[in-house]
Design a protein around this motif. Structure first.
Motif, mmCIF file in Angstrom:
data_model
loop_
_atom_site.group_PDB
_atom_site.id
_atom_site.type_symbol
_atom_site.label_atom_id
_atom_site.label_comp_id
_atom_site.label_asym_id
_atom_site.label_seq_id
_atom_site.Cartn_x
_atom_site.Cartn_y
_atom_site.Cartn_z
ATOM 1 N N UNK A 31 -1.205 -59.580 4.873
ATOM 2 C CA UNK A 31 -0.972 -60.745 4.487
ATOM 3 C C UNK A 31 -2.309 -61.340 4.398
ATOM 4 N N UNK A 32 -2.227 -62.664 3.719
ATOM 5 C CA UNK A 32 -3.650 -63.538 3.943
ATOM 6 C C UNK A 32 -3.939 -63.966 5.030
ATOM 7 N N UNK A 33 -5.069 -63.952 5.565
ATOM 8 C CA UNK A 33 -5.800 -64.235 6.746
ATOM 9 C C UNK A 33 -6.653 -65.635 6.548
ATOM 10 N N UNK A 34 -6.522 -66.579 7.186
ATOM 11 C CA UNK A 34 -7.286 -67.656 7.085
ATOM 12 C C UNK A 34 -8.561 -67.634 7.726
ATOM 13 N N UNK A 35 -9.704 -67.985 7.100
ATOM 14 C CA UNK A 35 -11.194 -67.865 7.323
ATOM 15 C C UNK A 35 -11.895 -69.085 7.709
ATOM 16 N N UNK A 36 -12.377 -69.522 8.876
ATOM 17 C CA UNK A 36 -13.069 -70.581 8.969
ATOM 18 C C UNK A 36 -14.662 -70.567 8.493
ATOM 19 N N UNK A 37 -14.627 -71.360 7.394
ATOM 20 C CA UNK A 37 -15.936 -71.604 6.349
ATOM 21 C C UNK A 37 -16.126 -73.056 6.353
ATOM 22 N N UNK A 38 -17.318 -73.261 7.558
ATOM 23 C CA UNK A 38 -17.906 -74.714 7.201
ATOM 24 C C UNK A 38 -19.286 -74.771 7.118
ATOM 25 N N UNK A 39 -19.977 -76.010 6.520
ATOM 26 C CA UNK A 39 -21.199 -75.954 6.433
ATOM 27 C C UNK A 39 -21.624 -77.425 6.679
ATOM 28 N N UNK A 40 -23.013 -77.513 6.817
ATOM 29 C CA UNK A 40 -23.565 -78.886 7.361
ATOM 30 C C UNK A 40 -24.919 -78.709 6.898
ATOM 31 N N UNK A 41 -25.588 -80.075 6.620
ATOM 32 C CA UNK A 41 -27.102 -80.124 6.288
ATOM 33 C C UNK A 41 -27.743 -79.316 7.218
ATOM 34 N N UNK A 42 -28.941 -78.675 6.630
ATOM 35 C CA UNK A 42 -29.809 -77.949 7.771
ATOM 36 C C UNK A 42 -30.633 -78.982 8.330
ATOM 37 N N UNK A 43 -30.790 -80.198 8.014
ATOM 38 C CA UNK A 43 -31.613 -81.380 8.678
ATOM 39 C C UNK A 43 -30.787 -81.732 9.786
ATOM 40 N N UNK A 44 -29.533 -81.494 9.950
ATOM 41 C CA UNK A 44 -28.836 -82.034 11.016
ATOM 42 C C UNK A 44 -28.795 -81.087 12.347
ATOM 43 N N UNK A 45 -29.741 -80.016 12.166
ATOM 44 C CA UNK A 45 -29.638 -79.316 13.515
ATOM 45 C C UNK A 45 -30.766 -79.797 14.365
ATOM 46 N N UNK A 46 -31.057 -79.477 15.635
ATOM 47 C CA UNK A 46 -31.988 -80.020 16.551
ATOM 48 C C UNK A 46 -33.158 -79.167 16.410
#
Length: 687
Positions: A31-46
């Motif tokens: 059956x369908x499996x939920x996938x975690x898929x998130x993104x953020x601005x590259x500038x937000x990294x340290x």
């Protein structure tokens, strides 16, 4: 009488209505499996300093380098970068391991780099982690302004700054440089009074690369440049059921088996007019994964391609993990010429197999190579080309292709992604196995050609009629039929050769019971419709030159009785709606409107594991996992019905009607029917 016949046929034979299935490869799964898929601005990294000799991407010279570090509360297992428009991006990523050490640096090659839309790197599988570091080229990570101010307060472009002699740097108090395995965050801003200089690791800042003036400062990176974090939920595992689309096909884990969430797809698949070559890829990233994590990688790639990049589905038609498991990729059917998104400029009429892992320096496992070779050999046989041959292709363009639009290129029939794209895929070690893959494919192809199955599946023999309009597959019987299957065919044969009585006596006594309980097929429904007038007398005859095939002259395909009253939804996304719309777009409304729903007959043969149909005003659409989904109407449709429909010697259609010289033609599993509009004659041709 009609009601009595239908009751007997449907009740005794087990003919039943069934819900629409996408394909046999969309059978039972997890059956369908939920996938975690998130993104953020590259500038937000340290920004952190890493003194690692493996980082050579940013500038030249020795010493520490500044990289981006991303830490998240939710664990993720794959990482990618995306951007809009064209950017010359080179990037490497490494992940923190459970013991606090760091993985190797994985090369993040671009997947696409077009002028518009979302572009991105390969999705890199690095294993479960909460922290990654990214080293980049052409994206400077020194937090200086994009343009420094001159003494009059005017901006000076970065390229001009680099051409000025750098004044001696003032002393800036900083903390000692951190160790490579525990990088510390540096200040996000450099004091305005601090001019550019040759900083060293002793100051806590990475040294300026020699080509600093050519590198775009991070302050100019727009919000369209993002870091993507994906986890495919390995805990969901993978379905145990391996299913095959046709005889001779290696075992394949279906989309339902690996947990595809079909709601992510945003369009119907594009079906080309055939497959003329196979492209070999690798996915890149870590080779250290379990079978459950392999399925999670497929789910992650599906989410990234379909949702993040906007491709509506996974780009590859198939994937193979290091254990030799094969996964169904892009939806539409493994035997269909489904157009993928895997080799820019050469997606049309090609079919992708992607090896899961990074094979730049590590040779793919024997299980992987054997599975890739067998799958390629089977797919080449279905398409009708020699795995060790070559052919001419014309580039469709794109900036990521080695060849400009319209350029003519001769390629092996099984070629690597790097042969057509600006990429190293499938890696040097993977590329070194191409000849071995071709030879395994050739062995499989020859085995299928001779009626055997190779090493993995039941035997089959296939034959394709080479036309530009309708590439087809014809599967010959490969194994002895079950007793009840052969008896059903015997019943129809007896009916069609029923002697001087024209077959009418078969409706009396024991013969009637044999007929009505033996046929769970489209033929049974057609006979029930034809018997509505109470007589079969005079039906036996011939149509045109049928090579001795007897036919029931008065059977008409458009008179078939709808078994399911609810009319099928042809605006949704199912195999019948796609086939119906394809016909409307190419030939017009030849079938008319649907008059009923999908009916699945429980009769099965050694050629077709399941047969279903939908009735229309002017004909019928017929489907099986082995033959595909096709429409029949007019004289050719009636001729097919008269030779026994699905129980006749022709089998099921493997193409829609198409022009062949001055005639119209439809291909079937065991032959073809032609119709000459000038003479009105239809001919049956058996293989």
């Amino acid at each position: 009488m009609l009601a009595i016949i239908l009751t007997a046929v449907l009740g005794a034979s087990g003919l039943a209505a069934a819900g629409t299935q996408y394909l046999n490869t969309q059978g039972e799964g997890i059956g369908p499996v939920a996938v975690q898929n998130t993104s953020e601005s590259f500038n937000s990294g340290s920004n952190v300093v890493v003194d690692d000799p493996a980082i050579t991407g940013q500038g030249e010279g020795e010493g520490a380098r500044t990289v981006k570090e991303f830490q998240r509360d939710e664990q993720f297992s794959s990482f990618a970068l995306t951007w809009t428009g064209q950017k010359d991006v080179t990037a490497f990523v490494r992940a923190e391991q459970p013991d606090g050490s760091w993985s190797q640096w994985y090369d993040m090659e671009p997947l696409t780099n077009e002028d518009s839309g979302i572009n991105g790197t390969e999705l890199i599988w690095h294993g479960p982690t909460n922290k990654v570091q990214v080293s980049t080229l052409n994206i400077d990570l020194f937090e200086q302004d994009a343009a420094a101010a001159d003494e009059n307060g005017q901006d000076i472009p970065a390229a001009e700054q680099a051409s000025e002699p750098a004044p001696e740097a003032p002393e800036i108090p900083v903390e000692p440089a951190p160790a490579a395995d525990a990088p510390a965050e540096i200040p996000t801003e450099i004091p305005a009074e601090a001019p550019t200089a040759d900083y060293s690791a002793d100051t806590g800042l990475a040294p300026l690369p020699s080509n600093y003036g050519d590198i775009q400062p991070v302050a100019d990176i727009d919000e369209g440049f993002n870091a993507v974090f994906i986890d495919g939920n390995a805990d969901a595992g993978v379905g145990v059921g391996n299913v095959a689309d046709t005889d001779g096909m290696p075992k394949v884990i279906s989309r339902a088996g690996w947990g595809a969430d079909e709601s992510l797809r945003c369009s119907n698949p594009t079906i080309d007019n055939g497959v003329s070559a196979i492209t070999i890829h690798h996915t890149a990233g870590s080779n250290n994964y379990t079978e459950a994590q392999a399925a999670a990688q497929v789910r992650g790639a599906y989410s990234y391609h379909a949702k993040t990049l906007g491709w509506c589905d996974i780009g590859y038609q198939s994937l193979v993990d290091k254990f030799g498991n094969i996964y169904e990729g892009r939806a539409g059917g493994m035997t269909k010429a489904v157009q993928g998104a895997h080799a820019g400029g050469f997606n049309q009429n090609t079919w992708a197999i992607s090896m899961m892992g990074d094979y730049s320096s590590i040779t793919p496992s024997d299980a992987t190579i054997n599975a890739v070779g067998e799958l390629a050999g089977w797919r080449a046989k279905v398409a009708g080309f020699d795995p060790t041959g070559s052919d001419t292709h014309y580039s469709e363009g794109t900036s990521y292709s080695r060849y400009g639009y319209g350029q003519r290129v001769t390629l092996p029939n099984i070629f690597a992604h790097r042969d057509v794209g600006l990429t190293s895929c499938p890696g040097d070690a993977g590329y070194a196995q191409m000849d071995r893959i071709r030879q395994i494919a050739k062995t499989k192809y020859n085995s299928l050609q001779s009626g055997n199955s190779g090493t993995t599946t039941p035997a089959t023999s296939t034959k394709q009629t080479s036309t530009s309009n309708a590439p087809t597959t014809t599967n010959q019987p490969a194994s002895p039929a079950e007793p009840e299957q052969s008896s059903e065919e015997d019943v129809l044969a007896t009916l069609l050769t029923g002697g001087s009585s024209g077959g009418a006596d078969l409706l009396n006594g024991a013969n009637s019971e044999q007929l009505l309980t033996g046929l769970g097929s489209i033929a049974a429904v057609l006979l029930a419709a034809s018997l509505a007038d109470g007589s079969l007398s005079g039906l036996i005859g011939n149509v045109g030159n049928n090579n001795g095939v007897p036919v029931l002259n008065d059977v008409k395909l458009n008179e078939i009785i709808p078994i399911v009253d609810t009319v099928i939804n042809l605006t949704g996304d199912n195999k019948y709606s796609r086939g119906w719309n394809e016909l409307n777009n190419t030939l017009g409304p030849v079938l008319g409107a649907a008059t009923g729903g999908e009916t699945t007959v429980q009769y099965a043969s050694d050629q077709n594991s399941e047969v279903s149909f939908v009735p229309f005003e002017n004909g019928i659409m017929v489907s099986s996992p082995e033959a595909g989904t096709h429409g029949l109407w007019g004289v050719i449709g009636d001729t097919w019905a008269q030779q026994g429909a699905d129980l006749g010697p022709l089998g099921l259609p493997t193409s829609n009607e198409y022009q062949s010289g001055d005639q119209l033609r439809v291909d079937f599993q065991n032959g073809y029917i032609t119709f000459d509009p000038a003479t009105g004659k239809a001919d049956i041709h058996l293989n």
